[in-house]
Design a protein around this motif. Structure first.
Motif, PDB file in Angstrom:
ATOM      1  N   GLY A   1       0.799  -1.217   0.000  1.00  0.00           N
ATOM      2  CA  GLY A   1       0.000   0.000   0.000  1.00  0.00           C
ATOM      3  C   GLY A   1       0.830   1.265   0.000  1.00  0.00           C
TER       4      GLY A   1
ATOM      5  N   GLY B   1      -6.880   0.857   5.206  1.00  0.00           N
ATOM      6  CA  GLY B   1      -6.625  -0.131   4.159  1.00  0.00           C
ATOM      7  C   GLY B   1      -6.547  -1.535   4.725  1.00  0.00           C
ATOM      8  N   ALA B   2      -5.367  -2.112   4.656  1.00  0.00           N
ATOM      9  CA  ALA B   2      -5.178  -3.500   5.078  1.00  0.00           C
ATOM     10  C   ALA B   2      -5.447  -3.711   6.566  1.00  0.00           C
ATOM     11  N   TYR B   3      -5.340  -2.644   7.368  1.00  0.00           N
ATOM     12  CA  TYR B   3      -5.565  -2.786   8.804  1.00  0.00           C
ATOM     13  C   TYR B   3      -7.046  -2.812   9.164  1.00  0.00           C
TER      14      TYR B   3
END
Length: 412
Positions: free
Chosen positions: A31, A118-120
């Motif tokens: 990211g 995002g990914a979290y």
């Protein structure tokens, strides 16, 4: 000093500092983190090795190396685990610690990505709200001379779920800019809804998922910007009822106050009780403590219910029920329930969709929402986007939802 939403590639911004949504080891990743490391070059990776990692909610600073920005501020956002593990406090701390470093290094322009969204897995709407509230309050509290940019995304194809819009249509950057300006000009941080207060200081720090000890006393401010829950509304209604009872007991009426109390109990809470209390306060101020209106239910029920006002607007706008519920994208059975129940309590955005379908003015929209106990808040990003649409005559539900989607926000 201001906070502005922009669309851009954060690695290409010519600002004093950009903020990197990093991991605890500061080793680079996917990211935004990976993009910043690639653009800055291998020197950044080598430099980050000397920083000794970073706890969740903390921040470290490095040179910008090959980036246009002079500095990179690395902060580690929380992984979303349902909201019960201090995620909001830690996310707030990310912005505060980063801005403190920016201020320390005399930065006058700082650009943030949307940390943890995002990914979290941090819920996007909430992450956006925390970012905007925290940055605005930092400027308000510190008077720092910093222009802050929150970078959302840059020109990626946006898939539309609405048949009226082109699939894979690029977001309208001009529209985005207009909405961003409207938010900046009309945003108001409600001190009752969201405060920056000193956090409670437990004896022990919080052990986050990365294994780092995060000491809560280090967080000087804590945000509380969630929208009011139903339980809060119930508590507000009970408080209003108690105020009515206390007021009632303090007066010496010749009439039967039991009947007046019963009338008050029959009024929908909290909006009608609030109106009743206001009227009673006016009577007190004018010296007319026991006017005949106290016994007259017609005079007590001075305002329309949501359903009554909705049907009146529908008649005034010459709309048929099918036109209204179709334009509002509502199920016919749901509209039938609303239409047949004079005391129907809608959900907030159901009421908003009906207001859009009726082509109501901003003032009429406020009036309709107020009958259901709601308002379009000037401190909530989603509500400000909706207010922009109403003020600029964008009333189709699909069009409003399209603009919300362009911002990555949940649709109504």
């Amino acid at each position: 000093m201001s906070v502005t939403f922009i669309r851009s590639d954060i690695t290409k911004l010519k600002v004093d500092a950009i903020v990197n949504a990093a991991n605890n080891e500061l080793r680079g990743g996917g990211g935004v983190d990976g993009a910043i490391h690639r653009a800055a070059g291998s020197e950044l990776y080598a430099y980050c090795k000397t920083l000794g990692g970073c706890p969740t909610g903390g921040a470290k600073i490095s040179p910008g190396f090959n980036l246009p920005a002079k500095y990179i501020i690395h902060t580690v956002g929380p992984v979303w685990r349902g909201g019960a593990f201090h995620e909001k406090t830690l996310l707030t701390s990310c912005y505060l610690r980063s801005l403190e470093l920016a201020q320390k290094y005399n930065c006058t322009t700082v650009a943030f990505p949307l940390i943890s969204a995002g990914a979290y897995g941090y819920p996007y709407n909430d992450a956006l709200q925390v970012a905007y509230d925290t940055c605005n309050l930092f400027l308000k509290e510190t008077k720092a001379d910093i222009d802050i940019f929150i970078v959302l995304y840059h020109g990626s194809p946006n898939v539309r779920r609405h048949t009226n819009r082109t699939a894979f249509e690029l977001p309208d950057n001009a529209m985005f800019t207009h909405v961003a300006a409207y938010i900046r000009e009309n945003y108001h941080f409600d001190a009752e809804e969201a405060k920056m207060t000193e956090a409670d200081s437990p004896e022990d720090g919080v052990l986050d998922s990365s294994g780092f000890i995060f000491s809560e006393p280090d967080i000087r401010f804590q945000m509380a910007s969630e929208p009011p829950t139903q339980s809060k509304k119930i508590r507000a209604a009970k408080k209003a009822k108690k105020q009515f009872t206390d007021f009632e007991e303090g007066l010496d009426f010749s009439c039967d106050m039991g009947s007046a109390s019963a009338m008050a109990d029959s009024l929908p809470a909290p909006a009608k009780e609030k109106k009743l209390l206001s009227k009673m306060r006016f009577q007190m101020a004018s010296g007319d403590l026991a006017g005949p209106w106290m016994l007259d239910r017609e005079n007590l029920s001075v305002e329309e219910t949501f359903t009554q006002m909705l049907l009146r607007f529908m008649e005034e706008k010459h709309m048929t029920p099918p036109e209204l519920y179709n334009n509002a994208c509502l199920d016919r059975k749901l509209f039938s329930k609303i239409q047949s129940n004079i005391d129907y309590q809608p959900k907030k955005y159901t009421a908003v969709r009906l207001a859009l379908a009726l082509q109501l003015s901003p003032e009429e929209t406020d009036a309709l929402l107020e009958t259901a106990g709601f308002a379009l808040s000037r401190s909530k990003i989603t509500d400000l986007v909706i207010s922009y649409c109403i003020a600029n005559n964008k009333r189709a539900v699909w069009e409003v939802n399209g603009i919300l989607e362009d911002w990555g926000l949940a649709t109504i």
